[in-house]
Design an enzyme around this catalytic site. Structure first.
Site, PDB file in Angstrom:
ATOM      1  N   HIS A   9      17.849   0.682  10.937  1.00  0.00           N
ATOM      2  CA  HIS A   9      17.240   1.698  11.094  1.00  0.00           C
ATOM      3  C   HIS A   9      15.420   1.837  11.069  1.00  0.00           C
ATOM      4  CE1 HIS A   9      15.663   6.455  10.989  1.00  0.00           C
ATOM      5  NE2 HIS A   9      16.559   6.158  11.495  1.00  0.00           N
ATOM      6  N   HIS A  51       9.123   6.660  17.969  1.00  0.00           N
ATOM      7  CA  HIS A  51      10.223   7.433  17.829  1.00  0.00           C
ATOM      8  C   HIS A  51       9.849   8.681  18.367  1.00  0.00           C
ATOM      9  CE1 HIS A  51      11.869  10.924  15.860  1.00  0.00           C
ATOM     10  NE2 HIS A  51      12.996  10.079  15.676  1.00  0.00           N
TER      11      HIS A  51
END
Length: 254
Positions: A9, A51
């Site tokens: 991740h 992100h």
């Protein structure tokens, strides 16, 4: 493969700064089966691996990604203290994935929404994949890239333009993932959070009954890793890819 496959991740992001080349290189060295990244468009049309809407949290700079050019964003440091790191573009990450020849890995790309550029994000992503010969795999099973989004419209755009690319409809509620949304947009997998999966174990079987895989995020606690293994989750996204892989292999006697 009987065990869930391990997706790093934002790279091996517990050890290295997220979305940095070092984080992804470490994840590959630790044996991750896949890499996950988030992409956003710069004001001059480049896809970068970030992100948040802004760079405030993950760099020593400030400002919205969509309002800055690639050159402007590249001025800042995206590493941890004492470990400087450059801004990572999707193009550079794709190069890393394609150059990794020991064991092929999949790249899971999440497009962020809502954003000011709307559908242009998916269009640019498909163009980037096409430049590496990745937009039209022989079949979904052999695809090196999976496209994900919380936005059903984004998943639908990818399925319509590149029908053989596997897609994941991400969601935070069981009602959303149990419903018709995944069917409507043509998603090949659902992506519940680990918090949702803890409370709704049936999501995995329901997805399988519809011919869909399950991708669960973000699975860091060893107890949650074991839960995903017991339920038959296909892919687990974790900030600890090396540790998670060792735990799963030990459970299967590897």
């Amino acid at each position: 493969m009987d065990r869930p496959r391990v997706v790093a991740h934002r790279g091996s992001s517990a050890a290295k700064a997220e979305h940095t080349l070092a984080a992804y290189e470490l994840a590959l060295a630790e044996g991750a089966d896949g890499l996950e990244c988030d992409v956003r468009l710069t004001s001059d049309g480049h896809l970068v691996c970030i992100h948040d809407r802004t760079i405030d949290r993950t760099s020593n700079g400030t400002g919205a990604v969509s309002e800055m050019t690639l050159a402007e964003l590249s001025q800042f440091d995206y590493g941890k203290p004492g470990e400087p790191a450059e801004l990572l573009t999707l193009h550079r990450l794709l190069e890393l994935v394609m150059d990794w020849t020991s064991v092929p890995v999949k790249l899971f790309v999440e497009t962020k929404h809502p954003v000011r550029y709307g559908a242009l994000v998916e269009a640019k992503l498909l163009d980037a994949l096409a430049s590496f010969g990745l937009a039209t795999p022989a079949s979904a099973d052999f695809s090196r890239v999976v496209v994900m989004s919380f936005a059903g419209s984004a998943v639908w755009r990818v399925r319509r333009a590149a029908p053989l690319l596997p897609t994941v409809l991400l969601g935070e509620t069981s009602r959303y993932l149990r419903g018709s949304a995944a069917t409507t947009v043509g998603a090949t997998a659902i992506g519940p959070s680990i918090m949702t999966l803890r409370e709704h174990h049936d999501l995995v079987d329901r997805a399988a009954a519809s011919g869909r895989a399950t991708y669960c995020w973000t699975v860091d606690d060893p107890a949650d890793v074991e839960l995903c293994r017991e339920l038959g989750v296909g892919w687990v996204a974790t900030n600890h890819p090396g540790r998670t892989r060792l735990q799963l292999e030990a459970a299967h006697g590897v």
